[in-house]
Design a protein around this motif. Structure first.
Motif, PDB file in Angstrom:
ATOM      1  N   VAL A 111      38.790  44.956  42.547  1.00 37.03           N
ATOM      2  CA  VAL A 111      39.661  45.551  41.777  1.00 37.03           C
ATOM      3  C   VAL A 111      41.285  45.668  42.298  1.00 37.03           C
ATOM      4  O   VAL A 111      41.327  45.868  43.330  1.00 37.03           O
ATOM      5  CB  VAL A 111      39.423  46.949  41.457  1.00 37.03           C
ATOM      6  N   ILE A 112      42.003  45.056  41.457  1.00 33.77           N
ATOM      7  CA  ILE A 112      43.408  45.014  42.118  1.00 33.77           C
ATOM      8  C   ILE A 112      44.421  45.754  41.390  1.00 33.77           C
ATOM      9  O   ILE A 112      44.107  45.821  40.068  1.00 33.77           O
ATOM     10  CB  ILE A 112      43.903  43.654  41.999  1.00 33.77           C
ATOM     11  N   GLN A 113      45.287  46.565  41.791  1.00 32.62           N
ATOM     12  CA  GLN A 113      46.277  47.219  41.080  1.00 32.62           C
ATOM     13  C   GLN A 113      47.396  46.245  40.585  1.00 32.62           C
ATOM     14  O   GLN A 113      48.145  45.672  41.673  1.00 32.62           O
ATOM     15  CB  GLN A 113      46.875  48.329  41.969  1.00 32.62           C
ATOM     16  N   MET A 114      47.613  46.305  39.442  1.00 30.67           N
ATOM     17  CA  MET A 114      48.627  45.130  38.920  1.00 30.67           C
ATOM     18  C   MET A 114      50.076  45.872  39.150  1.00 30.67           C
ATOM     19  O   MET A 114      51.107  44.939  39.115  1.00 30.67           O
ATOM     20  CB  MET A 114      48.265  44.898  37.476  1.00 30.67           C
ATOM     21  N   ASP A 115      50.263  46.859  39.109  1.00 24.73           N
ATOM     22  CA  ASP A 115      51.787  47.658  38.970  1.00 24.73           C
ATOM     23  C   ASP A 115      51.898  49.154  39.609  1.00 24.73           C
ATOM     24  O   ASP A 115      50.905  49.723  40.104  1.00 24.73           O
ATOM     25  CB  ASP A 115      52.467  47.523  37.663  1.00 24.73           C
ATOM     26  N   SER A 116      53.013  49.654  39.668  1.00 26.41           N
ATOM     27  CA  SER A 116      52.893  50.804  40.167  1.00 26.41           C
ATOM     28  C   SER A 116      52.460  51.956  39.529  1.00 26.41           C
ATOM     29  O   SER A 116      52.118  52.966  39.985  1.00 26.41           O
ATOM     30  CB  SER A 116      54.477  51.141  40.417  1.00 26.41           C
ATOM     31  N   ARG A 117      52.230  51.724  38.092  1.00 29.94           N
ATOM     32  CA  ARG A 117      51.745  52.865  37.322  1.00 29.94           C
ATOM     33  C   ARG A 117      50.096  52.920  37.392  1.00 29.94           C
ATOM     34  O   ARG A 117      49.591  53.896  37.159  1.00 29.94           O
ATOM     35  CB  ARG A 117      52.096  52.350  35.514  1.00 29.94           C
ATOM     36  N   GLY A 118      49.443  51.953  38.199  1.00 26.63           N
ATOM     37  CA  GLY A 118      48.041  52.068  38.466  1.00 26.63           C
ATOM     38  C   GLY A 118      47.294  51.407  37.446  1.00 26.63           C
ATOM     39  O   GLY A 118      46.076  51.660  37.479  1.00 26.63           O
ATOM     40  N   SER A 119      47.657  50.484  36.752  1.00 25.61           N
ATOM     41  CA  SER A 119      46.828  49.474  35.907  1.00 25.61           C
ATOM     42  C   SER A 119      46.048  48.732  36.718  1.00 25.61           C
ATOM     43  O   SER A 119      46.554  47.816  37.818  1.00 25.61           O
ATOM     44  CB  SER A 119      47.422  48.784  34.742  1.00 25.61           C
ATOM     45  N   ASP A 120      44.649  48.571  36.672  1.00 22.49           N
ATOM     46  CA  ASP A 120      43.821  47.894  37.215  1.00 22.49           C
ATOM     47  C   ASP A 120      43.137  46.718  36.634  1.00 22.49           C
ATOM     48  O   ASP A 120      43.244  46.732  35.468  1.00 22.49           O
ATOM     49  CB  ASP A 120      42.707  48.860  37.827  1.00 22.49           C
ATOM     50  N   LYS A 121      42.596  45.829  37.447  1.00 23.78           N
ATOM     51  CA  LYS A 121      41.975  44.547  36.836  1.00 23.78           C
ATOM     52  C   LYS A 121      40.851  44.046  37.833  1.00 23.78           C
ATOM     53  O   LYS A 121      41.047  44.096  39.169  1.00 23.78           O
ATOM     54  CB  LYS A 121      43.121  43.355  36.610  1.00 23.78           C
ATOM     55  N   LEU A 122      39.763  43.859  37.524  1.00 21.14           N
ATOM     56  CA  LEU A 122      38.697  43.204  38.186  1.00 21.14           C
ATOM     57  C   LEU A 122      38.715  41.810  38.255  1.00 21.14           C
ATOM     58  O   LEU A 122      38.989  40.940  37.201  1.00 21.14           O
ATOM     59  CB  LEU A 122      37.362  43.862  37.425  1.00 21.14           C
ATOM     60  N   ILE A 123      38.816  41.165  39.349  1.00 21.64           N
ATOM     61  CA  ILE A 123      39.230  39.696  39.628  1.00 21.64           C
ATOM     62  C   ILE A 123      37.988  39.416  40.526  1.00 21.64           C
ATOM     63  O   ILE A 123      37.656  39.925  41.558  1.00 21.64           O
ATOM     64  CB  ILE A 123      40.484  39.648  40.239  1.00 21.64           C
ATOM     65  N   HIS A 124      37.659  38.011  40.274  1.00 30.62           N
ATOM     66  CA  HIS A 124      36.778  37.266  41.406  1.00 30.62           C
ATOM     67  C   HIS A 124      37.646  36.772  42.154  1.00 30.62           C
ATOM     68  O   HIS A 124      38.699  36.319  42.370  1.00 30.62           O
ATOM     69  CB  HIS A 124      36.012  36.228  40.496  1.00 30.62           C
ATOM     70  N   HIS A 125      37.144  36.568  43.607  1.00 32.71           N
ATOM     71  CA  HIS A 125      38.036  36.098  44.672  1.00 32.71           C
ATOM     72  C   HIS A 125      38.529  34.722  44.629  1.00 32.71           C
ATOM     73  O   HIS A 125      39.339  34.416  45.292  1.00 32.71           O
ATOM     74  CB  HIS A 125      36.871  36.231  45.960  1.00 32.71           C
ATOM     75  N   ASN A 126      37.795  33.957  43.784  1.00 34.05           N
ATOM     76  CA  ASN A 126      38.424  32.626  43.685  1.00 34.05           C
ATOM     77  C   ASN A 126      39.723  32.572  42.890  1.00 34.05           C
ATOM     78  O   ASN A 126      40.451  31.562  42.779  1.00 34.05           O
ATOM     79  CB  ASN A 126      37.300  31.604  43.078  1.00 34.05           C
ATOM     80  N   LYS A 127      40.246  33.689  42.246  1.00 37.97           N
ATOM     81  CA  LYS A 127      41.522  33.672  41.693  1.00 37.97           C
ATOM     82  C   LYS A 127      42.592  34.399  42.430  1.00 37.97           C
ATOM     83  O   LYS A 127      43.655  34.711  42.379  1.00 37.97           O
ATOM     84  CB  LYS A 127      41.365  34.447  40.573  1.00 37.97           C
ATOM     85  N   LEU A 128      42.095  35.009  43.818  1.00 38.90           N
ATOM     86  CA  LEU A 128      43.007  35.653  44.703  1.00 38.90           C
ATOM     87  C   LEU A 128      43.485  34.943  46.107  1.00 38.90           C
ATOM     88  O   LEU A 128      42.583  33.631  46.331  1.00 38.90           O
ATOM     89  CB  LEU A 128      42.457  36.959  45.235  1.00 38.90           C
ATOM     90  N   LYS A 129      44.410  34.996  46.686  1.00 36.25           N
ATOM     91  CA  LYS A 129      45.097  34.408  47.518  1.00 36.25           C
ATOM     92  C   LYS A 129      45.904  35.564  48.487  1.00 36.25           C
ATOM     93  O   LYS A 129      46.397  36.323  48.091  1.00 36.25           O
ATOM     94  CB  LYS A 129      45.958  33.145  47.282  1.00 36.25           C
ATOM     95  N   PRO A 130      45.542  35.317  49.783  1.00 36.17           N
ATOM     96  CA  PRO A 130      46.158  36.413  50.661  1.00 36.17           C
ATOM     97  C   PRO A 130      47.567  36.282  50.618  1.00 36.17           C
ATOM     98  O   PRO A 130      48.182  35.178  50.755  1.00 36.17           O
ATOM     99  CB  PRO A 130      45.440  36.271  51.978  1.00 36.17           C
ATOM    100  N   TYR A 131      48.375  37.470  50.421  1.00 40.13           N
ATOM    101  CA  TYR A 131      49.725  37.566  50.698  1.00 40.13           C
ATOM    102  C   TYR A 131      50.088  37.645  52.234  1.00 40.13           C
ATOM    103  O   TYR A 131      49.658  38.370  53.106  1.00 40.13           O
ATOM    104  CB  TYR A 131      50.252  38.825  50.021  1.00 40.13           C
ATOM    105  N   ARG A 132      50.986  36.512  52.570  1.00 42.95           N
ATOM    106  CA  ARG A 132      51.371  36.615  54.090  1.00 42.95           C
ATOM    107  C   ARG A 132      52.787  36.683  54.478  1.00 42.95           C
ATOM    108  O   ARG A 132      53.244  36.906  55.561  1.00 42.95           O
ATOM    109  CB  ARG A 132      51.176  35.123  54.730  1.00 42.95           C
ATOM    110  N   GLY A 133      53.591  37.342  53.447  1.00 49.01           N
ATOM    111  CA  GLY A 133      54.839  37.534  53.439  1.00 49.01           C
ATOM    112  C   GLY A 133      55.187  39.186  54.036  1.00 49.01           C
ATOM    113  O   GLY A 133      54.125  39.877  54.204  1.00 49.01           O
TER     114      GLY A 133
END
Length: 147
Positions: A111-133
């Protein structure tokens, strides 16, 4: 036509129209049993080769698979799947984000938080990529500090 030769039909065996001399003396039931045995052996060989090919395909797929272990609070990119009509896919952004992993539902679902208001979304790992910045939004930093 498929096999590249003329196929013997059951009527050819029944009425002794078989051109091979060594099979012309066969009883029709013996001929059918022989064909049945050869077909079973051919199916066994085909199954064995199909299983080996499936294992090879799985090994190649698994070797190319990148599996990241995300923890709660990690910043991630989300694959941008929507495309606009008339815009080349090459020119559109590949990922949205960064977002924050809010919960780990299973080994592959997050489950990822999409914005500062706290809207959530369930996502499979193959659609995610680690943020390295290092330039994270303020809301992401506050959410990471809470976890």
């Amino acid at each position: 036509m498929v096999m590249g030769r003329e196929i013997r039909q059951p009527s050819d065996v029944m009425f002794r129209h078989v051109k091979d001399t060594h099979e012309s003396d066969l009883n029709p039931s013996d001929y059918v049993n022989g064909v049945r045995e050869r077909m079973h052996k051919a199916h066994e060989v085909a199954r064995k080769h199909l299983e080996a090919a499936a294992r090879r395909s799985k090994d190649v797929y698994d070797a190319r698979l990148s599996f990241h272990h995300y923890e709660v609070g990690d910043a991630v990119w989300l694959l941008h799947e929507t495309r606009r009509v008339g815009v080349s896919a090459k020119l559109e952004k590949a990922y949205d984000g960064p977002f924050v992993v809010k919960a780990k539902v299973s080994a592959v679902n997050f489950v990822i938080q999409m914005d500062s208001r706290g809207s959530d979304k369930l996502i499979h790992h193959n659609k995610l990529k680690p943020y390295r910045g290092s330039n994270l939004s303020k809301w992401i930093v506050t959410v990471k500090n809470k976890t």
